[in-house]
Design an enzyme around this catalytic site. Structure first.
Site, PDB file in Angstrom:
ATOM      1  N   ASP A   1       0.773  -1.179  -0.094  1.00 42.03           N
ATOM      2  CA  ASP A   1      -0.082   0.014   0.168  1.00 42.03           C
ATOM      3  C   ASP A   1       0.843   1.257   0.155  1.00 42.03           C
ATOM      4  O   ASP A   1       1.862   1.421   0.801  1.00 42.03           O
ATOM      5  CB  ASP A   1      -0.994  -0.202   1.288  1.00 42.03           C
ATOM      6  CG  ASP A   1      -1.738   1.136   1.245  1.00 42.03           C
ATOM      7  OD1 ASP A   1      -2.717   1.136   0.177  1.00 42.03           O
ATOM      8  OD2 ASP A   1      -2.114   1.800   2.322  1.00 42.03           O
TER       9      ASP A   1
ATOM     10  N   GLU B   1       1.247  -0.583  -4.920  1.00 40.94           N
ATOM     11  CA  GLU B   1       0.264   0.635  -5.108  1.00 40.94           C
ATOM     12  C   GLU B   1       0.940   1.793  -5.526  1.00 40.94           C
ATOM     13  O   GLU B   1       1.361   2.505  -4.510  1.00 40.94           O
ATOM     14  CB  GLU B   1      -0.715   0.776  -4.241  1.00 40.94           C
ATOM     15  CG  GLU B   1      -1.814   2.099  -4.448  1.00 40.94           C
ATOM     16  CD  GLU B   1      -2.620   2.566  -3.381  1.00 40.94           C
ATOM     17  OE1 GLU B   1      -3.710   2.737  -3.421  1.00 40.94           O
ATOM     18  OE2 GLU B   1      -2.037   2.238  -2.134  1.00 40.94           O
TER      19      GLU B   1
END
Length: 541
Positions: free
Chosen positions: A199, A240
């Site tokens: 993330d 990401e």
């Protein structure tokens, strides 16, 4: 020899708490996910990406973590996770999990110890005695998030949070924090996962820009990859990282950093093309794709668990996409995105939904599918922020769509009970037995994608001379040639592919009802409105 399994994989993203509830508490669980692995296997995906399932106050869909080494009690136990993992492996399905180490919940014991000045944890977060002058800049959630710095009364200092104020940023510049991150990775690798979706990668490394121990930001990604490869050679890191194309190779390195990066800029161009019914936005973008290491890979997608981020489009382009797919203010989010599901944006038109899915699967990289998109689930705009696209999976036309026996109001998120996308109309049970359903179409598309290593390994050639509405891509790899054609317009088109096909035999892979005319030394292919086809080109002899 390296096991680059991800180059030709199809990844299915699952939110455990919204998939299937087996104990009637209104929250999905690992037992439910294990019970529905047949659905994922039948679809044709071969890797499952799990959104965060760790203990959490759940203020941000599990991305506010209080324990990296456990399972949220609502979802089951570590034993249930292992049972699920074993069941997935028995079906040939790999599992990757979210690694959320840019921040923790402020309820995490580490943060509580840090704010109390504990000598071990004092510098595990980013603190400042004074509120920085730029505290109101760089907020990720405008309109919801006011600042990136919040005052903590106990410590008497400000702590940094790139995201919500209940998510304090870890101090990645602290070697002890980086060591703990390795420990977290090693723990889940030991439990059998095949890697991590990481993330907010650009924000993880932003603290490393400060001079100190000589570690540059991107060197840390190399450090993570080395640890990963040492522990489990075939494990991957999927990032990401919504970064411009000219920065991509800083993240890929020489093949020694990230394995995969989500291609956010391509996703934005894809929705611009769909809004216009004109494929040139995609074709022009693909012509400028940078060369990346052979072991590197893009990850392509249509929708995910967040809003569609249109922040890299020009202002007028963004307004075009808003007008087409999110014209009402309630459909927009953070001044840059759309919080709707694919099927709802495309008006429930299965021709157009299937074409969009086919186009995504034909783009260079590894495709990632958001749960429920394979059956055309809709959204619930009454839910706040990004929750609109995270409604429970719709299995049957019965109560709560077969997700849970709990009262609807007790479900983790309210099931969609009304309208054309309600579980009475859209559900997996009916589509499993319907050869003309969106699920069956997606099955065929995934089967075609997995039979085309040319797409996973080759570079796309954008075919010239086609109508503006068409995205035509040619892939070549190890003697194999695949041509994919997609018509984004609501009217039929004719394409002359003679300069690509030549004398080759043309074998349609999808049998989507196209008309191929090989007369007069031409290869004219007629596509219906929102028509598409994948063609394998083989020597005539």
């Amino acid at each position: 020899m390296l096991n680059l399994w991800y180059k030709n994989a199809v990844i299915y993203c699952v939110d455990v708490d919204a998939f299937l509830d087996t104990d009637g508490d209104g929250v999905g669980d690992f037992q439910g996910l294990a019970d529905r692995l047949d659905h994922i296997e039948a679809l044709g995906a071969d890797c499952i990406w799990l959104l965060p399932f760790y203990p959490t106050p759940d203020r941000d869909n599990g991305y506010d973590i209080t324990d990296y080494y456990g399972v949220d009690p609502r979802l089951g136990t570590l034993g249930n996770f292992v049972e699920f993992s074993n069941a997935a492996r028995d079906r040939g399905l790999r599992v990757i999990v979210d690694l959320v180490v840019n921040h923790t919940s402020i309820d995490h014991p580490w943060f509580q110890a840090s704010r109390e000045g504990h000598p071990k944890y004092r510098d595990w977060y980013v603190w400042s005695k004074e509120k920085p002058e730029d505290a109101d800049k760089g907020v990720i959630f405008p309109g919801v998030q006011e600042s990136t710095w919040t005052f903590d009364r106990k410590r008497g200092e400000y702590y940094f949070h790139r995201f919500y104020k209940h998510q304090a940023d870890l101090n990645i510049a602290n070697p002890a924090v980086r060591e703990e991150i390795q420990r977290i990775m090693g723990y889940w690798l030991q439990l059998g996962v095949s890697g991590f979706r990481i993330d907010a990668v650009p924000f993880i490394i932003e603290d490393l820009k400060k001079p100190g121990d000589g570690l540059t930001p991107y060197d840390y990604l190399t450090e993570m990859r080395q640890f990963l490869s040492w522990r489990r050679a075939e494990a991957i890191m999927l990032a990401e990282a919504n970064v411009p194309m000219d920065q991509a190779n800083d993240y890929f390195g020489d093949g020694d950093r990230l394995n995969l990066i989500f291609n956010f800029p391509l996703n934005q161009k894809l929705f611009l093309a769909l809004a216009r019914g004109d494929g040139r936005a995609v074709g022009d973008f693909l012509k400028g794709l940078p060369d990346i290491p052979l072991v590197g890979q893009w990850a392509t997608f249509l929708r995910n668990h967040d809003e569609i981020d249109l922040g890299r489009l020009a202002d007028d382009e963004r307004q075009e996409v808003f007008a087409a797919f999110g014209p009402e203010k309630s459909m927009q989010l953070y001044d840059r995105g759309i919080r709707r599901r694919l099927a709802a944006m495309l008006g429930g038109d299965e021709r157009r939904i299937a074409m969009a899915m086919s186009l995504m699967l034909s783009l260079p990289g590894t495709p990632v599918i958001w749960y429920g998109d394979e059956i055309g689930m809709g959204d619930n705009l009454d839910l706040p922020e990004r929750q609109a696209v995270r409604t429970p999976m719709q299995w049957t036309p019965g109560k709560n769509g077969g997700f849970s026996s709990a009262r609807p109001q007790d479900c983790v998120r309210l099931p969609i009970a009304d309208g054309p996308f309600s579980y009475a109309h859209v559900h997996a049970m009916g589509q499993h037995v319907d050869p003309a359903s969106l699920f069956a179409t997606t099955q065929r598309l995934i089967r075609a994608r997995r039979s085309c290593p040319e797409i996973g390994w080759g570079q796309p050639q954008v075919v010239s001379g086609t109508p503006a509405s068409v995205v035509a891509l040619l892939y070549e790899w190890r003697g194999g040639r695949v041509l994919t054609l997609h018509n984004l317009a609501d009217s039929p088109v004719e394409i002359d592919c003679s300069h690509v096909v030549g004398d080759d035999a043309v074998r349609p892979m999808l049998q989507a009802g196209i008309d191929i005319d090989r007369a007069s030394n031409h290869s004219r292919i007629r596509l219906a409105a929102y028509g598409y086809e994948w063609l394998r080109l083989e020597p005539a002899d």
